[in-house]
Design a protein around this motif. Structure first.
Motif, PDB file in Angstrom:
ATOM      1  N   THR A   1      -4.917   6.078  -4.305  1.00  0.00           N
ATOM      2  CA  THR A   1      -3.807   6.622  -3.446  1.00  0.00           C
ATOM      3  C   THR A   1      -3.075   7.874  -3.784  1.00  0.00           C
ATOM      4  O   THR A   1      -3.307   8.492  -2.704  1.00  0.00           O
ATOM      5  CB  THR A   1      -2.889   5.598  -3.227  1.00  0.00           C
ATOM      6  OG1 THR A   1      -3.528   4.993  -2.425  1.00  0.00           O
ATOM      7  CG2 THR A   1      -1.746   6.367  -1.536  1.00  0.00           C
TER       8      THR A   1
ATOM      9  N   GLU B   1      -5.737   1.536  -7.834  1.00  0.00           N
ATOM     10  CA  GLU B   1      -5.044   1.754  -5.809  1.00  0.00           C
ATOM     11  C   GLU B   1      -4.338   2.783  -6.027  1.00  0.00           C
ATOM     12  O   GLU B   1      -4.650   3.908  -4.994  1.00  0.00           O
ATOM     13  CB  GLU B   1      -4.955   0.677  -5.011  1.00  0.00           C
ATOM     14  CG  GLU B   1      -4.862   0.698  -3.802  1.00  0.00           C
ATOM     15  CD  GLU B   1      -4.035   0.029  -3.340  1.00  0.00           C
ATOM     16  OE1 GLU B   1      -3.938  -0.605  -2.025  1.00  0.00           O
ATOM     17  OE2 GLU B   1      -3.892  -1.163  -3.908  1.00  0.00           O
TER      18      GLU B   1
ATOM     19  N   ARG C   1       0.564  -0.909   0.305  1.00  0.00           N
ATOM     20  CA  ARG C   1       0.153   0.086   0.069  1.00  0.00           C
ATOM     21  C   ARG C   1       0.730   1.146  -0.254  1.00  0.00           C
ATOM     22  O   ARG C   1       0.782   2.193   0.244  1.00  0.00           O
ATOM     23  CB  ARG C   1      -0.768   0.422   1.306  1.00  0.00           C
ATOM     24  CG  ARG C   1      -2.036  -0.545   1.308  1.00  0.00           C
ATOM     25  CD  ARG C   1      -3.002  -0.926   2.377  1.00  0.00           C
ATOM     26  NE  ARG C   1      -4.298  -2.209   1.879  1.00  0.00           N
ATOM     27  CZ  ARG C   1      -5.532  -1.705   0.885  1.00  0.00           C
ATOM     28  NH1 ARG C   1      -5.475  -0.402   0.286  1.00  0.00           N
ATOM     29  NH2 ARG C   1      -6.284  -2.762   1.088  1.00  0.00           N
TER      30      ARG C   1
ATOM     31  N   SER D   1      -1.090   5.503   3.920  1.00  0.00           N
ATOM     32  CA  SER D   1      -0.544   7.106   3.178  1.00  0.00           C
ATOM     33  C   SER D   1       0.046   7.612   4.393  1.00  0.00           C
ATOM     34  O   SER D   1       1.750   8.534   4.064  1.00  0.00           O
ATOM     35  CB  SER D   1      -1.936   7.500   2.521  1.00  0.00           C
ATOM     36  OG  SER D   1      -2.236   7.071   1.672  1.00  0.00           O
TER      37      SER D   1
ATOM     38  N   ARG E   1      -5.685   2.316   3.730  1.00  0.00           N
ATOM     39  CA  ARG E   1      -4.706   3.070   2.728  1.00  0.00           C
ATOM     40  C   ARG E   1      -4.322   4.327   2.903  1.00  0.00           C
ATOM     41  O   ARG E   1      -3.393   4.755   3.176  1.00  0.00           O
ATOM     42  CB  ARG E   1      -6.385   3.881   1.069  1.00  0.00           C
ATOM     43  CG  ARG E   1      -4.830   3.976   0.829  1.00  0.00           C
ATOM     44  CD  ARG E   1      -6.044   4.382  -0.420  1.00  0.00           C
ATOM     45  NE  ARG E   1      -6.460   3.051  -1.661  1.00  0.00           N
ATOM     46  CZ  ARG E   1      -7.812   2.497  -1.445  1.00  0.00           C
ATOM     47  NH1 ARG E   1      -8.549   3.326  -1.751  1.00  0.00           N
ATOM     48  NH2 ARG E   1      -8.029   1.725  -2.084  1.00  0.00           N
TER      49      ARG E   1
END
Length: 407
Positions: free
Chosen positions: A24, A20, A10, A195, A191
């Motif tokens: 993101t 994704e 991720r 992040s 996520r």
């Protein structure tokens, strides 16, 4: 090696170009664009002042103070957390990240990078140190990643959370009505967790390395330091310290920052890319799945782009006849859709530290027992990032007025 450690999970840098990745990256672009980054300037100015005050008290701890500055800025932006002591848990996390990163080594330095099948070796197998290292490091990494996320959610539940990259995104998620709705919501929460930590782990080390390189540049090139100080004195005067409103009026200081980034990039090999399809480059066939490493250091020292590239010459970016009109080294922040989304934030942090240092300090060589200047070598240590080898220098106030301004 990064995949083996679980760092690719991720993390924007290592995600494949999928939905994704797009979602993101959008999270970062919404919070870290050139315009939205302006809201973080107060934090950056405050932390730059704390940095110079710390350097005034203990100039021999340069590297530690630079690390604290970059970690404090990023943790406040990412999590809304203010550092209150040297024993702050977020600072300990930053130190641990640096320790784990140093253990990985430079890109392509591990045999498992060339032969991924080796990651399947058992930890006890002779020479499989990378498997043992990953097995020991992965749970530590997971706990670090979760810590800040959990703290912000607790503060939000109590109503005490400060505005931050993570809290604002969590509020957006809640307003969307999916705060407690099954698998899709859990995916979004994971996520956001990744992040926020990605911002923290990448921004801390690269900013610290860049500012450390700037200090070395000022030490090794006193004529550039003097010219920048003269510009700061002329524009700002003697009654205050620099702020971001002065940036456009200090073109040489700006050039000095970019020349240091060109001279020694914090990430001289960038981040490895992988081809999604077969390609041909200058007659060379590169098959799908190949790893491609961009030699950023070669680009910033390219004689076709930069005149006398090994010479430290900040004026090169000024238009002719004052300079050469050469392009800024934007490649140090990556390329295209993989370019660093925090570029504007990073540049602002580096600039405010440089301007503040120039306003209040003279950075000079230390002297030996005979009164001769001791000039440190131009030596750098490389892992995933590049930073100067430890060096000693004299950091002294320029005047009594500078001391009063800091007080």
């Amino acid at each position: 090696m990064i995949e083996l450690l679980g760092w690719a999970s991720r993390s924007l840098v290592f995600l494949r170009y999928t939905r994704e990745f797009q979602e993101t990256r959008k999270i970062f672009q919404n919070q870290l664009s050139r315009q939205t980054s302006l809201v973080y300037q107060e934090t950056q100015i405050r932390q730059a002042l704390i940095l110079v005050q710390n350097l005034l008290q203990s100039p021999d701890k340069l590297e530690a103070h630079l690390q604290r500055f970059s970690a404090s800025v990023i943790m406040e932006i990412a999590y809304g957390h203010h550092v209150t002591s040297e024993d702050d848990p977020f600072l300990r996390i930053a130190d641990k990240i640096n320790e784990l990163t140093a253990g990985v080594g430079p890109q392509g330095s591990n045999i498992v990078d060339f032969f991924p099948i080796l990651k399947k070796l058992p930890a006890w197998f002779p020479g499989a140190w990378f498997v043992r290292y990953a097995k020991e490091s992965y749970p530590i990494y997971c706990r670090m990643r979760r810590y800040g996320f959990d703290e912000v959610r607790k503060e939000m539940a109590r109503g005490t959370a400060k505005p931050s990259f993570l809290s604002l995104n969590l509020e957006d998620l809640a307003r969307g009505g999916t705060e407690n709705e099954g698998t899709e919501n859990e995916d979004k929460l994971e996520r956001l967790e990744a992040s926020a930590f990605h911002l923290y782990e990448t921004g801390t080390e690269t900013t610290s390395s860049a500012v450390h390189t700037l200090v070395l540049a000022l030490l090794l090139h006193p004529q550039a330091q003097r010219k920048a100080q003269e510009e700061v004195d002329k524009v700002i005067g003697s009654g205050r310290l620099p702020d971001f409103g002065d940036r456009e009026s200090l073109p040489f200081v700006e050039c000095l920052m970019y020349e240091a980034l060109r001279w020694h990039s914090p990430a001289p090999l960038g981040i490895p890319h992988q081809l999604m399809e077969d390609d041909v480059y200058r007659g060379m066939s590169i098959p799908k799945g190949s790893t491609v490493i961009a030699n950023i250091r070669s680009m910033t020292l390219d004689e076709k782009t930069y005149r006398e590239p090994n010479t430290f010459f900040p004026e090169r970016f000024l238009p002719q006849p004052a300079g050469f009109g050469e392009p800024r080294p934007d490649c140090v922040f990556g390329f295209g859709r993989r370019a660093c989304p925090g570029q504007h934030l990073a540049e602002a942090s580096i600039w405010i530290v440089l301007a503040t240092l120039l306003a209040v300090f003279d950075i000079r060589p230390i002297q030996d027992e005979y009164g001769n200047d001791v000039i440190p070598p131009e030596e750098f240590h490389n892992s995933l990032t590049s930073h100067p080898a430890p060096f000693k220098c004299s950091i002294r106030l320029r005047s009594d007025l500078a001391k009063r301004l800091l007080a």
